[in-house]
Scaffold this active site. Structure first.
Site, PDB file in Angstrom:
ATOM      1  N   TRP A  44       0.807  -1.216   0.000  1.00  0.00           N
ATOM      2  CA  TRP A  44       0.000   0.000   0.000  1.00  0.00           C
ATOM      3  C   TRP A  44       0.847   1.277   0.000  1.00  0.00           C
ATOM      4  O   TRP A  44       1.804   1.397   0.749  1.00  0.00           O
ATOM      5  CB  TRP A  44      -0.894   0.030   1.246  1.00  0.00           C
ATOM      6  CG  TRP A  44      -1.526   1.364   1.444  1.00  0.00           C
ATOM      7  CD1 TRP A  44      -1.035   2.410   2.191  1.00  0.00           C
ATOM      8  CD2 TRP A  44      -2.746   1.826   0.871  1.00  0.00           C
ATOM      9  NE1 TRP A  44      -1.888   3.491   2.111  1.00  0.00           N
ATOM     10  CE2 TRP A  44      -2.944   3.155   1.310  1.00  0.00           C
ATOM     11  CE3 TRP A  44      -3.702   1.245   0.016  1.00  0.00           C
ATOM     12  CZ2 TRP A  44      -4.051   3.906   0.943  1.00  0.00           C
ATOM     13  CZ3 TRP A  44      -4.803   1.996  -0.346  1.00  0.00           C
ATOM     14  CH2 TRP A  44      -4.976   3.308   0.112  1.00  0.00           C
ATOM     15  N   MET A  45       0.416   2.249  -0.809  1.00  0.00           N
ATOM     16  CA  MET A  45       1.035   3.578  -0.783  1.00  0.00           C
ATOM     17  C   MET A  45      -0.062   4.639  -0.806  1.00  0.00           C
ATOM     18  O   MET A  45      -1.052   4.491  -1.511  1.00  0.00           O
ATOM     19  CB  MET A  45       1.920   3.742  -2.021  1.00  0.00           C
ATOM     20  CG  MET A  45       2.488   5.154  -2.175  1.00  0.00           C
ATOM     21  SD  MET A  45       3.600   5.291  -3.591  1.00  0.00           S
ATOM     22  CE  MET A  45       2.419   5.539  -4.923  1.00  0.00           C
TER      23      MET A  45
ATOM     24  N   ASP B 104       0.042   9.238   0.231  1.00  0.00           N
ATOM     25  CA  ASP B 104       0.669  10.538  -0.079  1.00  0.00           C
ATOM     26  C   ASP B 104       2.169  10.515  -0.399  1.00  0.00           C
ATOM     27  O   ASP B 104       2.940   9.855   0.286  1.00  0.00           O
ATOM     28  CB  ASP B 104       0.564  11.489   1.110  1.00  0.00           C
ATOM     29  CG  ASP B 104      -0.792  11.506   1.766  1.00  0.00           C
ATOM     30  OD1 ASP B 104      -1.712  10.844   1.281  1.00  0.00           O
ATOM     31  OD2 ASP B 104      -0.913  12.198   2.787  1.00  0.00           O
TER      32      ASP B 104
ATOM     33  N   GLN C 181       3.837   7.688   2.009  1.00  0.00           N
ATOM     34  CA  GLN C 181       3.078   6.948   3.003  1.00  0.00           C
ATOM     35  C   GLN C 181       3.005   5.501   2.544  1.00  0.00           C
ATOM     36  O   GLN C 181       2.516   5.210   1.444  1.00  0.00           O
ATOM     37  CB  GLN C 181       1.675   7.551   3.148  1.00  0.00           C
ATOM     38  CG  GLN C 181       1.677   8.913   3.815  1.00  0.00           C
ATOM     39  CD  GLN C 181       1.938   8.807   5.300  1.00  0.00           C
ATOM     40  OE1 GLN C 181       1.026   8.535   6.076  1.00  0.00           O
ATOM     41  NE2 GLN C 181       3.188   9.006   5.716  1.00  0.00           N
TER      42      GLN C 181
ATOM     43  N   TRP D  53      -4.506   0.507   3.613  1.00  0.00           N
ATOM     44  CA  TRP D  53      -3.893   1.465   4.540  1.00  0.00           C
ATOM     45  C   TRP D  53      -3.666   0.794   5.893  1.00  0.00           C
ATOM     46  O   TRP D  53      -4.524   0.050   6.370  1.00  0.00           O
ATOM     47  CB  TRP D  53      -4.821   2.676   4.684  1.00  0.00           C
ATOM     48  CG  TRP D  53      -4.193   3.786   5.456  1.00  0.00           C
ATOM     49  CD1 TRP D  53      -3.406   4.773   4.960  1.00  0.00           C
ATOM     50  CD2 TRP D  53      -4.298   4.007   6.870  1.00  0.00           C
ATOM     51  NE1 TRP D  53      -3.000   5.606   5.979  1.00  0.00           N
ATOM     52  CE2 TRP D  53      -3.531   5.165   7.159  1.00  0.00           C
ATOM     53  CE3 TRP D  53      -4.937   3.355   7.923  1.00  0.00           C
ATOM     54  CZ2 TRP D  53      -3.399   5.679   8.446  1.00  0.00           C
ATOM     55  CZ3 TRP D  53      -4.815   3.869   9.211  1.00  0.00           C
ATOM     56  CH2 TRP D  53      -4.060   5.019   9.459  1.00  0.00           C
TER      57      TRP D  53
ATOM     58  N   PHE E 213       3.152   9.695   9.797  1.00  0.00           N
ATOM     59  CA  PHE E 213       2.240  10.291   8.824  1.00  0.00           C
ATOM     60  C   PHE E 213       2.990  11.274   7.929  1.00  0.00           C
ATOM     61  O   PHE E 213       4.197  11.432   8.013  1.00  0.00           O
ATOM     62  CB  PHE E 213       1.088  10.987   9.571  1.00  0.00           C
ATOM     63  CG  PHE E 213      -0.093  10.076   9.839  1.00  0.00           C
ATOM     64  CD1 PHE E 213       0.044   8.699   9.822  1.00  0.00           C
ATOM     65  CD2 PHE E 213      -1.349  10.606  10.105  1.00  0.00           C
ATOM     66  CE1 PHE E 213      -1.040   7.857  10.062  1.00  0.00           C
ATOM     67  CE2 PHE E 213      -2.448   9.785  10.343  1.00  0.00           C
ATOM     68  CZ  PHE E 213      -2.290   8.417  10.324  1.00  0.00           C
ATOM     69  N   SER E 214       2.219  11.988   7.104  1.00  0.00           N
ATOM     70  CA  SER E 214       2.827  12.820   6.062  1.00  0.00           C
ATOM     71  C   SER E 214       3.634  13.993   6.607  1.00  0.00           C
ATOM     72  O   SER E 214       3.411  14.467   7.716  1.00  0.00           O
ATOM     73  CB  SER E 214       1.737  13.336   5.130  1.00  0.00           C
ATOM     74  OG  SER E 214       1.274  12.256   4.346  1.00  0.00           O
TER      75      SER E 214
ATOM     76  N   ASP F 140       0.654  16.945   8.887  1.00  0.00           N
ATOM     77  CA  ASP F 140       1.196  17.123   7.538  1.00  0.00           C
ATOM     78  C   ASP F 140       2.026  18.403   7.399  1.00  0.00           C
ATOM     79  O   ASP F 140       1.768  19.245   6.528  1.00  0.00           O
ATOM     80  CB  ASP F 140       0.070  17.086   6.493  1.00  0.00           C
ATOM     81  CG  ASP F 140      -0.823  15.861   6.633  1.00  0.00           C
ATOM     82  OD1 ASP F 140      -0.372  14.876   7.250  1.00  0.00           O
ATOM     83  OD2 ASP F 140      -1.965  15.886   6.142  1.00  0.00           O
TER      84      ASP F 140
ATOM     85  N   GLU G  36      -5.921  18.866   4.757  1.00  0.00           N
ATOM     86  CA  GLU G  36      -4.739  18.011   4.916  1.00  0.00           C
ATOM     87  C   GLU G  36      -3.635  18.484   3.975  1.00  0.00           C
ATOM     88  O   GLU G  36      -3.879  19.224   3.025  1.00  0.00           O
ATOM     89  CB  GLU G  36      -5.078  16.550   4.545  1.00  0.00           C
ATOM     90  CG  GLU G  36      -6.184  15.936   5.364  1.00  0.00           C
ATOM     91  CD  GLU G  36      -6.431  14.460   5.041  1.00  0.00           C
ATOM     92  OE1 GLU G  36      -6.580  13.692   5.987  1.00  0.00           O
ATOM     93  OE2 GLU G  36      -6.481  14.084   3.865  1.00  0.00           O
TER      94      GLU G  36
ATOM     95  N   TRP H 201      -9.511   8.763  -1.771  1.00  0.00           N
ATOM     96  CA  TRP H 201      -9.830   8.021  -0.541  1.00  0.00           C
ATOM     97  C   TRP H 201     -11.177   7.310  -0.618  1.00  0.00           C
ATOM     98  O   TRP H 201     -11.450   6.412   0.173  1.00  0.00           O
ATOM     99  CB  TRP H 201      -9.782   8.950   0.675  1.00  0.00           C
ATOM    100  CG  TRP H 201      -8.383   9.151   1.167  1.00  0.00           C
ATOM    101  CD1 TRP H 201      -7.674  10.318   1.185  1.00  0.00           C
ATOM    102  CD2 TRP H 201      -7.515   8.141   1.705  1.00  0.00           C
ATOM    103  NE1 TRP H 201      -6.412  10.087   1.701  1.00  0.00           N
ATOM    104  CE2 TRP H 201      -6.290   8.777   2.030  1.00  0.00           C
ATOM    105  CE3 TRP H 201      -7.643   6.777   1.950  1.00  0.00           C
ATOM    106  CZ2 TRP H 201      -5.206   8.083   2.571  1.00  0.00           C
ATOM    107  CZ3 TRP H 201      -6.559   6.085   2.491  1.00  0.00           C
ATOM    108  CH2 TRP H 201      -5.364   6.735   2.801  1.00  0.00           C
TER     109      TRP H 201
HETATM  110  C1  FRU Z   1      -3.789  12.350   3.446  1.00  0.00           C
HETATM  111  C2  FRU Z   1      -3.540  11.767   4.813  1.00  0.00           C
HETATM  112  C3  FRU Z   1      -2.709  12.714   5.646  1.00  0.00           C
HETATM  113  C4  FRU Z   1      -2.094  11.791   6.652  1.00  0.00           C
HETATM  114  C5  FRU Z   1      -1.845  10.556   5.842  1.00  0.00           C
HETATM  115  C6  FRU Z   1      -1.975   9.265   6.602  1.00  0.00           C
HETATM  116  O1  FRU Z   1      -4.065  11.406   2.487  1.00  0.00           O
HETATM  117  O2  FRU Z   1      -4.756  11.506   5.447  1.00  0.00           O
HETATM  118  O3  FRU Z   1      -3.449  13.766   6.218  1.00  0.00           O
HETATM  119  O4  FRU Z   1      -0.918  12.317   7.190  1.00  0.00           O
HETATM  120  O5  FRU Z   1      -2.785  10.570   4.785  1.00  0.00           O
HETATM  121  O6  FRU Z   1      -1.556   8.190   5.839  1.00  0.00           O
END
Ligand code: FRU
Length: 507
Positions: free
Chosen positions: A42-43, A45, A61, A69, A101-102, A176, A227, A309
């Site tokens: 899985w990938m 951001d 990510q 995810w 996270f990002s 983020d 985000e 998403w």
């Molecule tokens: C955006 C997000 C970010 C978060 C990350 C988690 O797609 O929801 O806000 O840091 O993905 O994987």
């Protein structure tokens, strides 16, 4: 991931989807030729994009334990041109402070952080720690910012012992960080997504952060959580403007996640938009979490995650899920009273194209099959169209199985569109919509379009990048035929086609 984080994680855990399962049969037919994908798993951001010593670093990510995810890591890949990627070992693993996270990465040239020893220049990653335990008991304190640094040009990373460096003041979505050097204040500037607004923080050393200002509670689109922001200057006619990118999920123009932006002024502390019109960097369903490269020279280069998403966890690829967009160069253009962001394929992308076949003065009334005349036999191609007098038309790429992807212009609605209703597999999610639309933002008589097709995606750049649209699709056979249709009739001054070939790195 508005409430998506808790809901998504909880529902996936409940259904056992996060457990290690044998991946479904491999789908090499949907593996892109020139878009980044992880070899497996899985990938989401893009993260920490930074150019350093001749190499583009892409972090992302990543959940190496499955194809949905899960506990987030920072995957890592390097490239000389943002197209030919070499996978690298995972850069950041979750630890006792949470998932990774990002976030972003900077070149700390003056060693303000003190991480550099003996004259070394540290690369510093600034990311969000998402604490899965606190998420359940005290979600308002579950997201905090941390640092990691590399002293070997991005190869290996060490987490800062003083993490977290910026704790949530009690905001559920506090994440983020996009960090840049602020020449006006000679400090680092952090642009952070804080639920329904952006909060700017300043720091002399990347470790101590002070709040500078907030923006956006009453501005722009608010159909979902804010985000992955970004803030950077661009010039237009010799004048500097600041662009604030705010990714939003859901609430995009065609449903689900999307990238909005504001054009305005930034005085070093406060962002002020020029107008109140909501604008989108990409109107299609499948560009999200897009932000720009750090330290990449005079060009402002952008890369997004090529999914949504609404259905990202269900797309039918295996053994990987998701790809990135092609790299795009951003600019500004004035149309009427508004200044818009433009997105064009970065120059590197066209270097992967073979010599194009170009047809001049193609008059289309009804339907014209151009497959043979355009010569390209590969579905992985670049098509360009230009006309001096735009009218309603459809460009149809198809296959012998009767599947087709349609990109076109609806003159009545003054909208470009992508229709993937009949472009292949769709049954994996009811949210995988068929048709998406985007406004045409210029009143010019003529128009030009550049379209990049890969195995399972199209990226459309219309009117020199004023309107961009990205969509993924899953045909059962490559879409190799090309037709143009127009009921009112339209003459294309030029139609061109070129195969896009991924050359191995180093060539
Ligand atoms: C955006 C997000 C970010 C978060 C990350 C988690 O797609 O929801 O806000 O840091 O993905 O994987």
């Amino acid at each position: 991931m508005k409430k998506l984080l808790p809901t998504l994680a909880a529902s996936l855990l409940a259904t056992g989807a996060l457990a290690q399962t044998t991946p479904p049969p491999a789908t090499p037919q949907w593996r892109p030729a020139y878009h980044f994908t992880p070899a497996a798993h899985w990938m989401n951001d893009p993260n920490g994009m930074v150019f350093y010593q001749g190499t583009y670093h892409l972090f992302y990510q990543y959940y190496p334990g499955g194809m949905v995810w899960g506990p987030m890591h920072w995957g890592h890949a390097t490239s000389p041109d943002m197209l030919r990627w070499q996978q690298q070992p995972i850069a950041l693993y979750p630890d006792h402070l949470g998932y990774i996270f990002s976030g972003s990465a900077v070149v700390d040239k003056q060693n303000t952080s003190g991480f550099g020893k003996n004259g070394q220049v540290p690369l510093v990653a600034v990311f969000t720690y998402h604490d899965p335990k606190l998420e359940k008991t005290d979600p308002a304190h579950g997201q905090n910012q941390g640092l990691a640094y590399s002293l070997d040009a991005g190869k290996t990373w060490t987490k800062y012992a003083g993490n977290p460096v910026l704790k949530s003041p009690g905001i559920v979505d506090f994440r983020d960080p996009k960090v840049t050097w602020n020449a006006q204040t000679k400090q680092w500037l952090m642009t952070l997504a804080t639920k329904d607004r952006i909060t700017f923080y300043a720091s002399p050393n990347l470790k101590d952060w002070t709040k500078a200002s907030e923006f956006g509670e009453q501005r722009g689109a608010h159909g979902g959580v804010w985000e992955c922001p970004d803030l950077f200057p661009l010039t237009l006619n010799g004048k500097t403007y600041w662009v604030l990118i705010v990714n939003i999920n859901p609430g995009g123009p065609n449903g689900g996640s999307a990238t909005q932006y504001f054009v305005g002024q930034f005085d070093g502390r406060t962002f002020t938009p020029l107008t109140d019109k909501t604008k989108w960097a990409d109107y299609g369903p499948d560009e999200y979490a897009g932000v720009t490269w750090e330290n990449a020279g005079p060009r402002r280069l952008f890369l997004g995650w090529m999914s949504n998403w609404e259905y990202a966890n269900q797309v039918p690829t295996s053994p990987w899920r998701s790809a990135m967009t092609i790299p795009r160069e951003l600019g500004l253009r004035q149309e009427g009273a508004e200044i818009y962001l433009t997105s064009q394929p970065a120059a590197e992308v066209s270097r992967l194209a073979t010599a194009p076949t170009t047809l001049a003065n193609v008059a289309v009334k009804g339907s014209v099959d151009l497959t043979t005349r355009l010569k390209t036999t590969s579905a992985k191609r670049r098509l360009t169209l230009s006309t001096r007098q735009l009218a309603g038309f459809e460009l149809v790429v198809g296959n012998a199985a009767g599947e087709e992807l349609v990109v076109g212009y609806d003159a009545q609605a003054r909208q470009y569109f992508i229709d993937r209703s009949k472009a292949g597999k769709r049954d994996f999610s009811p949210k995988f919509t068929g048709r998406s639309t985007a406004p045409r933002l210029t009143t010019a008589a003529g128009a030009d379009l550049t379209l990049y097709f890969d195995a399972a995606s199209v990226e459309v750049f219309a009117d020199h990048g004023l309107t961009a649209m990205t969509a993924i699709y899953f045909p059962t056979k490559p879409l190799t035929t090309v037709r143009l249709r127009s009921a009112p009739g339209v003459t294309f001054a030029q139609v061109s086609s070129a195969a896009v070939v991924a050359k191995p790195a180093g060539k």
